[in-house]
Motif scaffolding. Structure first.
Motif, PDB file in Angstrom:
ATOM      1  N   THR A  82     -13.088 -40.589 -15.906  1.00 31.68           N
ATOM      2  CA  THR A  82     -13.856 -41.169 -14.796  1.00 31.68           C
ATOM      3  C   THR A  82     -12.933 -41.898 -13.827  1.00 31.68           C
ATOM      4  O   THR A  82     -13.054 -41.773 -12.599  1.00 31.68           O
ATOM      5  N   PHE A  99     -20.209 -39.599 -17.888  1.00 32.80           N
ATOM      6  CA  PHE A  99     -21.185 -40.617 -18.307  1.00 32.80           C
ATOM      7  C   PHE A  99     -22.203 -40.032 -19.283  1.00 32.80           C
ATOM      8  O   PHE A  99     -22.588 -40.675 -20.253  1.00 32.80           O
ATOM      9  N   LYS A 110     -23.778 -42.812 -21.699  1.00 31.51           N
ATOM     10  CA  LYS A 110     -24.069 -43.922 -20.791  1.00 31.51           C
ATOM     11  C   LYS A 110     -25.148 -43.435 -19.827  1.00 31.51           C
ATOM     12  O   LYS A 110     -24.871 -43.108 -18.668  1.00 31.51           O
ATOM     13  N   GLU A 152     -25.884 -45.025 -16.130  1.00 27.37           N
ATOM     14  CA  GLU A 152     -24.841 -44.682 -15.157  1.00 27.37           C
ATOM     15  C   GLU A 152     -24.886 -43.200 -14.811  1.00 27.37           C
ATOM     16  O   GLU A 152     -24.721 -42.803 -13.650  1.00 27.37           O
TER      17      GLU A 152
END
Length: 504
Positions: free
Chosen positions: A288, A316, A321, A324
């Motif tokens: 990322t 993500f 996650k 996000e």
């Protein structure tokens, strides 16, 4: 006589006057050819008729070396070059033939054909006019007149194309250039002009096609390679951009624009390659960060921002996650509503967030654009199972944990709830029965979610404790009375109670 299907026959279909080559009789006295040259010419003629072009070419090379003033040797070698698709090599030989024998109309007519294909219209017209003045055969006269009319038409179209281009009417210019390039197929300048029109009209891939042709038609065409590289770069294809700019630097290592562009593309390419390697290694946070650097390195080209956000969305999602992932995937889909990768990754994030309806919608949208993708099909089926499952007993909700909760979180939540809902805590008979049921569900949730195999089944939409979802199953082992749970210690890994709860 030329045999059907022979090289002479095939060439004659494209270049009618090349048949003269095969039927030319050796003119030894006129050409002053010695015995060795005659041998090379005859052998080369037979090899050419048999389609053995490389061997024929070697014989005609030898004939030219043996007698540099032999126009037949040059003409036959030109024919082989044309048969091999080497028009650039054929043109000097045809010019030499004409210089040695001015009245050789077949060579002049053939050179006119080549000049017309190259877009050298004035020179082509000159050849066709001279053919008409040189006492040609009926067939040669007819062909020269036809080609002269065609050359005149190309002159008119070229003038119209240039006027349209100067007037910024690029659509009209492209129409004129299309017609010209059907005839003047080897005209590098006109292809470059049409490429500029395509760029102005927002069709970069068509421009690339013309520029690639121009880079082959014109020697040392660094400008074409530079433009191709920049167009690929604008399209977000950094690898092809790097490849093309390297071709430019091979021709001129000091080319300022190519070198500056090369440094930018190489830097970007290195970042992207590094990010993709991190993704393959499962290092999603680091990947990322790399893609955020890509966006900072090239903020002016929207394609790299979109592609970077698409990969961050993927990271993500894979890194579990979901909040996000949903946010960044949604940004991508605002720019590209049909982005299948973003739809798939957002759907996975929705599953983690237990937003099954939304996940199903994304998978269905992705499937519309790629119905053969097995991953999409399996994801959709899983989302549908989980939606159905959520309408029954959801062990994650019972324990109040997320679907991506670690085992330690599951055990902690279980212990807290088991202590809270232990039936010994309740004196009222109705409350005790309610607590018993709650306690049994809590124990069942802990049993399923703390066992990797059972949890996987549940995550795939199958309840391992539900008799209906177990083929040949014997019922739910947790559907029993509270009495069977007497002695159960929620704070141990199993076995009988070691102590009894006592409450004031």
């Amino acid at each position: 006589m030329v045999a059907p299907g022979s090289v002479g026959s095939r060439l004659g279909a494209v270049f009618p006057f090349l048949l003269v080559l095969v039927d030319l009789q050796y003119e030894g006295a006129e050409c002053g050819v010695n015995a060795d040259v005659e041998k090379h010419l005859e052998l080369g003629k037979k090899l050419l008729a048999a389609g053995q072009l490389a061997d024929a070419l070697s014989q005609f090379h030898a004939a030219v070396d043996g007698d540099p003033d032999n126009y037949i040797a040059y003409y036959r070698r030109a024919t082989v070059f044309l048969a091999m698709g080497k028009s650039k090599a054929a043109l000097p030989d045809l010019t030499k033939v004409i210089a040695l024998k001015m009245d050789f109309t077949a060579a002049r007519l053939q050179r006119g054909h080549l000049l017309l294909k190259q877009g050298k219209l004035d020179e082509a017209e000159d050849d066709f006019k001279k053919v008409l003045k040189s006492n040609p055969s009926e067939q040669e006269e007819k062909e020269a007149e036809s080609q002269l009319v065609k050359a005149d038409e190309m002159q008119r179209l070229r003038s119209q194309a240039l006027d349209a281009f100067d007037g910024a009417d690029y659509t009209a210019a492209i129409t004129f250039l299309d017609k010209i390039l059907e005839v003047c197929v080897w005209d590098a300048e006109l292809r470059e002009l049409r490429a500029e029109c395509f760029i102005k009209e927002g069709e970069p891939r068509k421009a690339i096609s013309d520029l690639k042709a121009a880079s082959k038609l014109k020697s040392d065409n660094t400008e074409a390679f530079y433009k191709i590289s920049t167009l690929y770069y604008q399209l977000g294809d950094h690898e092809l951009s790097l490849s093309e700019v390297r071709e430019c630097l091979k021709l001129d290592q000091d080319h300022k624009r190519c070198f500056a562009h090369y440094k930018q593309v190489k830097k970007l390419n290195k970042l992207i390659e590094s990010a993709e390697e991190l993704i393959r290694d499962g290092r999603y946070t680091d990947a990322t960060s790399k893609y955020e650097s890509v966006m900072k390195t090239e903020p002016s080209v929207a394609e790299y921002t979109v592609r970077s956000k698409e990969r961050i969305c993927h990271c993500f999602s894979k890194d579990e996650k979901p909040v996000e992932a949903i946010r960044i995937c949604s940004e991508v889909l605002q720019m590209e509503p049909d982005n299948v990768n973003a739809l798939k990754d957002r759907a996975e994030a929705y599953l983690i967030e237990e937003m099954y309806d939304e996940a199903i919608q994304d998978y269905e949208a992705a499937q519309e654009h790629n119905e053969n993708d097995q991953q999409i099909r399996e994801g959709l089926e899983k989302a549908q199972r989980l939606l159905k499952q959520s309408q029954k007993r959801d062990y994650y909700k019972i324990l109040g944990v997320k679907r991506n909760a670690k085992k330690q979180e599951i055990i902690k939540a279980y212990r807290k709830l088991a202590l809270q809902w232990h039936p010994d805590n309740f004196q009222n008979e109705e409350e005790k029965k309610k607590a018993e049921k709650k306690f049994i569900d809590i124990a069942a949730a802990k049993e399923v979610l703390s066992d990797p195999e059972m949890r996987k089944k549940f995550d795939d939409g199958e309840d391992p404790l539900d008799a209906e979802s177990q083929q040949g199953g014997g019922g739910n082992p947790f559907h029993r009375s509270w009495n069977s749970w007497q002695g159960f210690n929620p704070f141990s890994s199993g076995g009988p109670f070691r102590f009894k709860f006592h409450f004031n």
